[in-house]
Design a protein around this motif. Structure first.
Motif, PDB file in Angstrom:
ATOM      1  N   PRO A 612       0.784  -1.238   0.000  1.00 37.67           N
ATOM      2  CA  PRO A 612       0.000   0.000   0.000  1.00 37.67           C
ATOM      3  C   PRO A 612       0.816   1.289   0.000  1.00 37.67           C
ATOM      4  N   THR A 613       2.094   1.225   0.414  1.00 37.21           N
ATOM      5  CA  THR A 613       2.861   2.476   0.551  1.00 37.21           C
ATOM      6  C   THR A 613       4.065   2.571  -0.375  1.00 37.21           C
ATOM      7  N   LEU A 614       4.477   1.459  -0.968  1.00 31.93           N
ATOM      8  CA  LEU A 614       5.645   1.524  -1.849  1.00 31.93           C
ATOM      9  C   LEU A 614       5.353   2.373  -3.076  1.00 31.93           C
ATOM     10  N   ASP A 615       6.350   3.139  -3.497  1.00 29.65           N
ATOM     11  CA  ASP A 615       6.254   3.981  -4.674  1.00 29.65           C
ATOM     12  C   ASP A 615       6.088   3.112  -5.927  1.00 29.65           C
ATOM     13  N   SER A 616       5.254   3.555  -6.864  1.00 33.37           N
ATOM     14  CA  SER A 616       5.014   2.786  -8.093  1.00 33.37           C
ATOM     15  C   SER A 616       6.298   2.566  -8.882  1.00 33.37           C
ATOM     16  N   ALA A 617       7.158   3.582  -8.934  1.00 27.96           N
ATOM     17  CA  ALA A 617       8.421   3.443  -9.667  1.00 27.96           C
ATOM     18  C   ALA A 617       9.296   2.369  -9.033  1.00 27.96           C
ATOM     19  N   PHE A 618       9.283   2.295  -7.698  1.00 30.08           N
ATOM     20  CA  PHE A 618      10.073   1.274  -7.005  1.00 30.08           C
ATOM     21  C   PHE A 618       9.500  -0.116  -7.291  1.00 30.08           C
ATOM     22  N   LYS A 619       8.183  -0.236  -7.292  1.00 32.20           N
ATOM     23  CA  LYS A 619       7.562  -1.522  -7.616  1.00 32.20           C
ATOM     24  C   LYS A 619       7.980  -1.982  -9.011  1.00 32.20           C
ATOM     25  N   GLU A 620       7.967  -1.064  -9.962  1.00 32.38           N
ATOM     26  CA  GLU A 620       8.340  -1.415 -11.333  1.00 32.38           C
ATOM     27  C   GLU A 620       9.775  -1.915 -11.402  1.00 32.38           C
ATOM     28  N   LEU A 621      10.665  -1.298 -10.634  1.00 32.31           N
ATOM     29  CA  LEU A 621      12.060  -1.733 -10.625  1.00 32.31           C
ATOM     30  C   LEU A 621      12.207  -3.123 -10.024  1.00 32.31           C
ATOM     31  N   VAL A 622      11.515  -3.384  -8.908  1.00 32.80           N
ATOM     32  CA  VAL A 622      11.621  -4.685  -8.254  1.00 32.80           C
ATOM     33  C   VAL A 622      11.079  -5.793  -9.160  1.00 32.80           C
ATOM     34  N   LEU A 623      10.006  -5.512  -9.861  1.00 34.21           N
ATOM     35  CA  LEU A 623       9.353  -6.533 -10.677  1.00 34.21           C
ATOM     36  C   LEU A 623       9.987  -6.708 -12.056  1.00 34.21           C
ATOM     37  N   THR A 624      10.946  -5.844 -12.410  1.00 38.25           N
ATOM     38  CA  THR A 624      11.686  -6.006 -13.660  1.00 38.25           C
ATOM     39  C   THR A 624      12.769  -7.061 -13.462  1.00 38.25           C
ATOM     40  N   LEU A 625      12.709  -8.125 -14.225  1.00 36.50           N
ATOM     41  CA  LEU A 625      13.698  -9.194 -14.093  1.00 36.50           C
ATOM     42  C   LEU A 625      15.082  -8.691 -14.522  1.00 36.50           C
ATOM     43  N   PRO A 626      16.146  -9.249 -13.948  1.00 35.70           N
ATOM     44  CA  PRO A 626      17.496  -8.851 -14.355  1.00 35.70           C
ATOM     45  C   PRO A 626      17.683  -9.008 -15.861  1.00 35.70           C
ATOM     46  N   ALA A 627      18.462  -8.107 -16.447  1.00 35.05           N
ATOM     47  CA  ALA A 627      18.679  -8.123 -17.893  1.00 35.05           C
ATOM     48  C   ALA A 627      19.395  -9.399 -18.325  1.00 35.05           C
ATOM     49  N   GLU A 628      19.187  -9.775 -19.584  1.00 33.80           N
ATOM     50  CA  GLU A 628      19.831 -10.982 -20.107  1.00 33.80           C
ATOM     51  C   GLU A 628      21.349 -10.882 -20.047  1.00 33.80           C
ATOM     52  N   THR A 629      21.886  -9.689 -20.347  1.00 33.46           N
ATOM     53  CA  THR A 629      23.343  -9.537 -20.286  1.00 33.46           C
ATOM     54  C   THR A 629      23.844  -9.714 -18.856  1.00 33.46           C
ATOM     55  N   TYR A 630      23.097  -9.206 -17.871  1.00 32.29           N
ATOM     56  CA  TYR A 630      23.505  -9.358 -16.470  1.00 32.29           C
ATOM     57  C   TYR A 630      23.443 -10.830 -16.063  1.00 32.29           C
ATOM     58  N   LEU A 631      22.400 -11.536 -16.476  1.00 35.64           N
ATOM     59  CA  LEU A 631      22.303 -12.967 -16.173  1.00 35.64           C
ATOM     60  C   LEU A 631      23.452 -13.729 -16.815  1.00 35.64           C
ATOM     61  N   GLY A 632      23.784 -13.368 -18.047  1.00 31.30           N
ATOM     62  CA  GLY A 632      24.877 -14.040 -18.731  1.00 31.30           C
ATOM     63  C   GLY A 632      26.203 -13.876 -18.021  1.00 31.30           C
ATOM     64  N   GLU A 633      26.406 -12.707 -17.399  1.00 33.88           N
ATOM     65  CA  GLU A 633      27.660 -12.466 -16.686  1.00 33.88           C
ATOM     66  C   GLU A 633      27.807 -13.341 -15.448  1.00 33.88           C
ATOM     67  N   GLN A 634      26.717 -13.926 -14.972  1.00 30.96           N
ATOM     68  CA  GLN A 634      26.794 -14.794 -13.792  1.00 30.96           C
ATOM     69  C   GLN A 634      27.207 -16.215 -14.160  1.00 30.96           C
ATOM     70  N   LEU A 635      27.342 -16.505 -15.451  1.00 32.31           N
ATOM     71  CA  LEU A 635      27.646 -17.846 -15.926  1.00 32.31           C
ATOM     72  C   LEU A 635      29.088 -17.952 -16.413  1.00 32.31           C
ATOM     73  N   GLN A 636      29.657 -19.144 -16.298  1.00 29.31           N
ATOM     74  CA  GLN A 636      30.992 -19.388 -16.849  1.00 29.31           C
ATOM     75  C   GLN A 636      30.947 -19.429 -18.373  1.00 29.31           C
ATOM     76  N   GLU A 637      29.947 -20.132 -18.892  1.00 28.63           N
ATOM     77  CA  GLU A 637      29.711 -20.203 -20.335  1.00 28.63           C
ATOM     78  C   GLU A 637      28.278 -19.774 -20.598  1.00 28.63           C
ATOM     79  N   VAL A 638      28.080 -19.001 -21.655  1.00 29.30           N
ATOM     80  CA  VAL A 638      26.777 -18.415 -21.909  1.00 29.30           C
ATOM     81  C   VAL A 638      26.186 -18.928 -23.213  1.00 29.30           C
TER      82      VAL A 638
END
Length: 891
Positions: A612-638
């Motif tokens: 009820p109190t969280l800012d809409s912009a903050f909600k949008e950021l939390v619910l945005t999944l990590p980018a594909e490039t960021y996920l790829g950087e967590q892997l040894q081979e992509v």
């Protein structure tokens, strides 16, 4: 520092110039095919340097005359330089006159003097001035400039240059002139001129110091109604710099000019900033909330350069972050201060960190890794990077963290007292911050802190915890390391400020502090803790590092629900998503269609949406999944296609499982009233747009929000919203929802969008980019991209348009670019080679799309290497591209 055109330049080889240039009197007779430039200079020998010939840089110039003290003299051309040996001896000044011509209309590189839409513009940073006249084209040669512009009055009624207008009038044959004098010494890279058919918005202001100034924003006729926001941002910038740092506007006038042909975002030429139209023009009908925000940030950035970059500039280009890192920090602080309330400030901080982690961290781990202050380069244009800019800003931010906001302001004041009017180094800036705060921790740690400038790579901080229940003692061991980077195998420990907090199991905060990690490993002890706490580490992203800690899901859920630090609250949500994505990617045999998100994660996201109190912009950021490039950087081979498939499947699951909540979020946030680009309204539009996309995705899956057995209404609602929208943000969000979900209504919506905005170049860039960046379904994106390149509105010579199609595909759409048949790599190599002779800077940026090829799985890795080698084999590559591909291929 340079021996020939293709040699590497080293910071360690810096030598002061053998000559100083005190004054420059330039006279331009402007003609697109043949502009005449008369350059009269007063020079003197540098008494601290052994006598040697004068070597002036020049490129693509036709030399007609050289006079020394009014007399002809001998000279030679050596490797593009004009060499003069028979010069007056001693330390007395002498006059040098050089007359050259150039062809601005043929200048597709957009460096030096060029023509765009029948108007003249310049871009001289970093080494463009040598394409205008022969000169000591280096930042530590600072001179006073007088500039006279002459041109046909009917074709070029507006004649602008740096400084103050001192004279203007008519000439024969329908020509006219304007004379400008810049009262401040500057390096040649800050020179600018503009001439053409332009109109301007004007605003007179009175500074806190009581002085009156004229602010002007110049644009092409027809665009004047889109300049109000840029003017407001400029006025806000002037007021903020005076209030925050006591830095006043120092010229009678300050001008911004917009052009559609520009390699960069904008350029801080003294008093005459030249901007890409993308960062000036905005109306609610043509610009999104992101555009409005970017304009505010970039206008602020270039204005703040007036002091941090212009009044005090770089000794050499290795010190680029002296002005860029510091000024990015200043524009980030400006935007945060304008945002106002704490939640909006936090959203801005998260957005900045997201850019750093998705763009700069991979750069640190790739072949183009370099310190914030590089030690060598082949082509300086390649070092206008996220490392120099964004990581450089984080280094400055850590300084402020260590000395406090007031201490940092004292350091800035001392910096200008010492160095105003000089060309200095990153060390000079850091020393001023330390000296202004005697006895501070920063002063004591300064030698070690400066490793942030000299060591490349992203430090990793590992946190290990131990709780002793009988005694209530909690131990936190922090260890730091930094992986090898090209040319730097071993790294010494950094100074790393780490914001820390401990939360009880119920989410209440037990303690909060800042710890400065300086050793390879340190252990902190917290006595008297009743029950094992949840650590909140690296609060506010207090240092540009990768934090490694084995958080449990329960701990992350506690942080997501209760952490008082907004950044770590968002970060907890990101970690929950990353952990699930990596687990799914590890199950290679599982088809993406079988992916199912667990209920605790779904409920955690639901709680954010419903909060009820969280800012809409903050909600949008939390619910945005990590980018594909960021996920790829967590892997040894992509495997980029697997990463894409997993992320899309997770997004599809969120769309289906939270459908009722998305509908509520859309209905609650979709009406923001009259358009205002303030943080609250922008946040609501962002969340409404995200909700609409997920509702369209849910419709794609066959989950019907309208009830069992009924056709889903949401694609139709999206199409209706697209048609009825009162602003570009809502219109483009609706169009994106249709394109991303692959709905059949996307095609007519795209056609209608083009028809509505066919005469708005910046809006068409969005249209092109959306199609080139859409999710790949069955390999359909590359054929679409090739078709877009044949579109009548596509022009590869315009950097914005080239980026909107080619870069959106090659650099921002990894799932579509990394095709199993390697056709994406073939397309990339062809475009790099096509762009290189037209505009080497743009080509080099595109070349970096395959920086991380060594992380790819086979056979993609071999195919990518083959494509890079194909580009590298071309014999006449520019230095810009050659440096990128050579370093990419290096072991």
């Amino acid at each position: 520092m340079r021996d020939g055109q293709n040699s590497v330049i080293y910071r360690a080889d810096y030598q002061a110039p053998a000559y100083w240039i005190d004054t420059v009197d330039l006279c331009f007779d402007l003609d697109p095919a043949k502009t005449r430039v008369l350059n009269k200079m007063k020079l003197r020998r540098n008494a601290d340097v052994a006598p040697q010939p004068l070597r002036l840089d020049g490129e693509e110039l036709n030399l007609s005359r050289v006079l020394v003290n009014g007399q002809g003299t001998s000279f030679k051309i050596d490797g593009g330089q004009l060499v003069l040996e028979n010069l007056p001896e001693g330390d007395q000044p002498f006059e040098l006159e050089i007359f050259t011509t150039c062809a601005p209309v043929k200048n597709t590189k957009l460096m030096g003097l060029y023509v765009s839409n029948d108007s003249f513009f310049t871009q001289c940073e970093a080494e463009g001035f040598r394409r205008i006249t022969y000169f000591l084209d280096r930042p530590d040669v600072m001179a006073s400039y007088t500039v006279t512009l002459r041109a046909d009055k009917a074709r070029y009624p507006v004649l602008l240059s740096n400084g103050n207008l001192v004279d203007q009038g008519k000439l024969d044959d329908g020509r006219h002139f304007a004379r400008w004098v810049d009262p401040f010494r500057k390096p040649s890279y800050l020179f600018a001129l503009v001439a053409g058919q332009l109109v301007c918005r004007e605003q007179r202001i009175t500074s806190r110091a009581g002085k009156e100034h004229l602010l002007q924003v110049y644009v092409r006729p027809g665009d004047l109604d889109k300049t109000e926001h840029a003017m407001n941002a400029l006025m806000d910038s002037v007021a903020w710099d005076e209030a925050r740092f006591g830095l006043s506007l120092d010229l009678e006038r300050f001008m911004i000019v917009a052009t559609s042909d520009f390699n960069m975002g904008a350029m801080e030429n003294k008093g005459l900033n030249i901007f890409n139209t993308k960062y000036v023009l905005a109306s609610q009908a043509t610009a999104t909330d992101t555009d409005f925000s970017n304009i505010e940030s970039v206008v602020g950035h270039e204005y703040f350069h007036n002091w941090t970059g212009n009044r005090v500039t770089c000794r050499d280009w290795f010190q680029l972050s002296l002005k860029e890192g510091l000024t990015v920090f200043r524009d980030q602080e400006f935007s945060q201060d304008l945002a106002g309330e704490a939640s909006a400030r936090a959203v801005k901080r998260i957005e900045d960190v997201r850019v750093l982690r998705t763009a700069q961290f991979p750069e640190d781990a790739g072949p183009m890794a370099h310190p914030v202050r590089p030690d060598q380069y082949l082509e300086i244009n390649n070092f206008y990077t996220v490392t120099v800019y964004e990581k450089g800003a984080e280094v400055v931010r850590m300084m402020q963290t260590l000395v406090g906001r007031e201490g940092f302001a004292r350091g800035m004041t001392l910096y200008f007292e010492r160095h105003d009017g000089h060309a200095v180094t990153c060390d000079d800036f850091a020393q001023a911050i330390a000296d202004a705060n005697p006895g501070s921790q920063f002063e004591q740690l300064l030698p070690q802190f400066k490793r942030w400038y000299s060591q490349a790579g992203t430090p990793r901080v590992t946190a290990v915890t131990q709780y002793d229940e009988p005694t209530g003692e909690y131990r936190l061991t922090l260890s730091q390391s930094c992986p090898p980077t090209p040319g730097q195998e071993h790294k010494e420990p950094f100074v790393i400020p780490i914001g820390l907090g401990l939360l009880a199991a119920d989410g209440s905060e037990l303690t909060s502090r800042m710890h400065v990690l300086t050793q390879a490993s340190e252990t902190l002890t917290f006595p008297g803790i009743d029950g094992e706490p949840v650590p909140s580490i690296l609060r506010g992203f207090s240092a540009p590092v990768i934090l490694e800690h084995a958080y449990t899901d329960a701990q992350l859920l506690t942080l997501l629900a209760h952490d008082t630090d907004p950044f770590n609250r968002w970060e907890a949500g990101q970690r929950l998503a990353v952990n699930r994505a990596l687990a799914f990617m590890g199950q290679q045999a599982m088809p993406a269609s079988d992916i199912r998100l667990d209920q605790p994660y779904i409920e955690a996201m639901r709680s954010i949406l419903r909060h009820p109190t969280l800012d809409s912009a903050f909600k949008e950021l939390v619910l945005t999944l990590p980018a594909e490039t960021y996920l790829g950087e967590q892997l040894q081979e992509v495997d980029p296609q697997r990463v894409h498939a997993v992320r899309e499947a997770m997004r599809q699951q969120l769309a289906q499982q939270l459908q009722a909540d998305w509908q509520c979020a859309f209905e609650t946030n979709s009406d923001t009233g009259g358009y205002v680009p303030d943080p609250v309204s922008c946040g609501r539009r962002a969340l409404a747009g995200m909700a609409l996309t997920h509702l369209c995705l849910a419709a794609r899956s066959g989950a019907h929000s309208a009830g069992p057995g009924q056709p889903d209404v949401w694609p139709g609602k999206a199409y209706q919203r697209f048609k009825d929208a009162a602003n570009m943000t809502d219109r483009f969000n609706a169009l994106s929802a249709l394109v991303i979900s692959g709905n059949e209504l996307a095609a007519p919506a795209l056609q209608k969008f083009h028809a509505l905005f066919k005469d708005e170049p910046l809006v068409l860039d969005k249209w092109f980019a959306l199609q080139a960046g859409q999710p790949d379904r069955g390999g359909n994106v590359l054929p679409a991209v090739k078709q877009l390149m044949n579109h009548p509105d596509f022009n590869i010579r315009n950097p914005n348009r080239a980026r909107s199609v080619i870069f959106s595909y090659c650099s921002a759409n990894p799932g579509a670019f990394h095709r199993p048949d390697a056709a994406g790599y073939v397309f990339w190599s062809e475009r790099v080679l096509e762009l290189d002779p037209i505009n080497p800077q743009v080509a080099a940026r595109l070349a970096r799309a395959l920086d991380r090829w060594k992380k790819l799985v086979e056979p993609l890795r071999s195919a990518a290497r083959e494509a890079i080698a194909r580009v590298a084999a071309k014999p006449d590559l520019s230095n810009d591209v050659r440096e990128v591909v050579t370093r990419a291929l290096a072991d």
